[in-house]
Design a protein around this motif. Structure first.
Motif, PDB file in Angstrom:
ATOM      1  N   GLN A 190      75.548  13.767  58.303  1.00 11.58           N
ATOM      2  CA  GLN A 190      76.520  13.438  59.347  1.00 11.58           C
ATOM      3  C   GLN A 190      75.834  13.256  60.686  1.00 11.58           C
ATOM      4  N   ARG A 191      74.812  14.059  60.958  1.00 10.28           N
ATOM      5  CA  ARG A 191      74.087  13.942  62.233  1.00 10.28           C
ATOM      6  C   ARG A 191      73.368  12.602  62.343  1.00 10.28           C
ATOM      7  N   LEU A 192      73.063  12.018  61.191  1.00 11.16           N
ATOM      8  CA  LEU A 192      72.450  10.687  61.166  1.00 11.16           C
ATOM      9  C   LEU A 192      73.496   9.576  61.201  1.00 11.16           C
ATOM     10  N   GLY A 193      74.767   9.969  61.237  1.00 14.33           N
ATOM     11  CA  GLY A 193      75.835   8.986  61.376  1.00 14.33           C
ATOM     12  C   GLY A 193      76.472   8.528  60.086  1.00 14.33           C
ATOM     13  N   HIS A 194      76.218   9.243  58.994  1.00 17.71           N
ATOM     14  CA  HIS A 194      76.762   8.837  57.709  1.00 17.71           C
ATOM     15  C   HIS A 194      78.042   9.607  57.378  1.00 17.71           C
ATOM     16  N   ASP A 195      78.908   8.971  56.625  1.00 19.22           N
ATOM     17  CA  ASP A 195      80.158   9.581  56.168  1.00 19.22           C
ATOM     18  C   ASP A 195      79.889  10.234  54.819  1.00 19.22           C
ATOM     19  N   VAL A 196      80.134  11.549  54.722  1.00 18.80           N
ATOM     20  CA  VAL A 196      79.820  12.289  53.501  1.00 18.80           C
ATOM     21  C   VAL A 196      81.098  12.822  52.869  1.00 18.80           C
ATOM     22  N   TRP A 197      81.198  12.643  51.558  1.00 18.86           N
ATOM     23  CA  TRP A 197      82.319  13.190  50.791  1.00 18.86           C
ATOM     24  C   TRP A 197      81.770  14.321  49.923  1.00 18.86           C
ATOM     25  N   PRO A 198      81.817  15.563  50.392  1.00 18.55           N
ATOM     26  CA  PRO A 198      81.250  16.667  49.608  1.00 18.55           C
ATOM     27  C   PRO A 198      82.182  17.121  48.489  1.00 18.55           C
ATOM     28  N   VAL A 199      81.652  17.149  47.280  1.00 19.33           N
ATOM     29  CA  VAL A 199      82.355  17.695  46.124  1.00 19.33           C
ATOM     30  C   VAL A 199      81.580  18.938  45.696  1.00 19.33           C
ATOM     31  N   LEU A 200      82.260  20.070  45.598  1.00 20.13           N
ATOM     32  CA  LEU A 200      81.592  21.342  45.364  1.00 20.13           C
ATOM     33  C   LEU A 200      81.549  21.689  43.881  1.00 20.13           C
ATOM     34  N   THR A 201      80.404  22.188  43.439  1.00 20.82           N
ATOM     35  CA  THR A 201      80.275  22.673  42.064  1.00 20.82           C
ATOM     36  C   THR A 201      80.388  24.188  42.006  1.00 20.82           C
ATOM     37  N   VAL A 202      80.047  24.859  43.104  1.00 26.44           N
ATOM     38  CA  VAL A 202      80.295  26.298  43.266  1.00 26.44           C
ATOM     39  C   VAL A 202      80.696  26.499  44.722  1.00 26.44           C
ATOM     40  N   HIS A 203      81.363  27.605  44.991  1.00 30.02           N
ATOM     41  CA  HIS A 203      81.625  27.986  46.383  1.00 30.02           C
ATOM     42  C   HIS A 203      81.337  29.473  46.510  1.00 30.02           C
TER      43      HIS A 203
END
Length: 283
Positions: A25-38
């Motif tokens: 995100q700091r580099l300007g990209h849009d990220v869609w995080p999908v979690l495998t553990v929390h």
């Protein structure tokens, strides 16, 4: 760039998506995080709390993204630690669906399995799954030296042998390979090499061996390399920017006197990588 990142997550500290999302995100990209553990924290502490998500739950989250009609907008899929082959299967199915919708999308896999001195630290069957099933599907691969040797089925000590192992791996699928923590003649002699290989050639950067080995550095490295490689199309430039940013993160971590990598403190070095290292061409 839009990146679907399927990885673990922790509330405290920085590993998996908790290490990859902010730098991207700091580099300007849009990220869609999908979690495998929390989890509450990374497992390096020896104790943690929180759920391991079932493969069907991970699949449902991704299906929900597809329901929005945006899965084909993903430019890249990023994955790291895969604690269960069934989760790996979900990731590979997702990669196939994304590429069917967007043939230009790339899959970057950090094949987390083990390291020098620790050996394999994943569940039985995961290394073979990575080697036989995941590797051929990857476009970008970011193993450490230990993992490269396993994937290539050989022991390497010299840079020439490392390049031969990378060639063997690239022949099976991934066009871009970044090898981290490359020991000189199999020995930690005060420095490490990071090697990048693409169709355009091969380059290396030698970095000082710092007196820390915090969790999450590999996750940050894979994310940054994917971002810079995709943005510039140059393995040489991506290598220089990635190693310089990661070194700055490690320096900030040492200064803070903590075991958690200091992503926020080093964020300017992430957004605007310093020109700390200049790659040298190997071939």
């Amino acid at each position: 760039m839009k990146i679907l990142s399927v990885q673990s997550s922790v509330a405290y500290g920085h590993v998996g998506n908790s290490a990859a999302v902010f730098p991207l995100q700091r580099l300007g990209h849009d990220v869609w995080p999908v979690l495998t553990v929390h989890f509450s924290n990374h497992t390096g502490y020896g104790a943690w709390r929180g759920p391991l998500l079932a493969p069907d739950d991970v699949r449902e989250v991704i299906a929900g993204i597809e329901d929005r009609g945006v899965l084909g907008e993903a430019d890249a899929v990023l994955s790291g630690y895969q604690g269960d082959p069934a989760v790996g299967g979900v990731i590979l199915d997702t990669v196939a669906r994304v590429k069917a919708l967007n043939p230009d999308a790339v899959y970057c896999c950090d094949p987390v399995m083990g390291d020098v001195g620790r050996g394999m630290f994943v569940r039985p069957g995961i290394p073979e799954f990575m080697r036989d099933t995941v590797l051929p599907a990857a476009d970008v691969l970011t193993p450490n030296h230990f993992e490269l040797d396993f994937l290539a089925g050989r022991t390497t000590r010299t840079l020439e042998e490392v390049l031969e192992a990378v060639d063997a791996v690239r022949a099976r699928g991934p066009r871009d390979v970044l090898v981290t923590s490359v020991l000189h003649d199999g020995v930690a002699d005060g420095s490490l090499d990071v090697v990048a290989v693409s169709d355009a050639g091969a380059w290396a950067v030698t970095t000082p061996l710092l007196p820390i080995s915090p969790n999450g550095c590999g996750d940050v490295t894979a994310a940054l390399y994917l971002a810079h490689l995709t943005a510039t199309g140059s393995a040489e430039v991506a290598l220089a920017r990635t190693t310089s940013s990661v070194f700055a993160i490690l320096e900030a971590t040492i200064a803070a006197g903590t075991r958690e990598i200091q992503l926020v403190a080093a964020q300017e070095a992430i957004a605007s990588p310093p020109e700390t290292f200049v790659p040298r061409r190997l071939r």
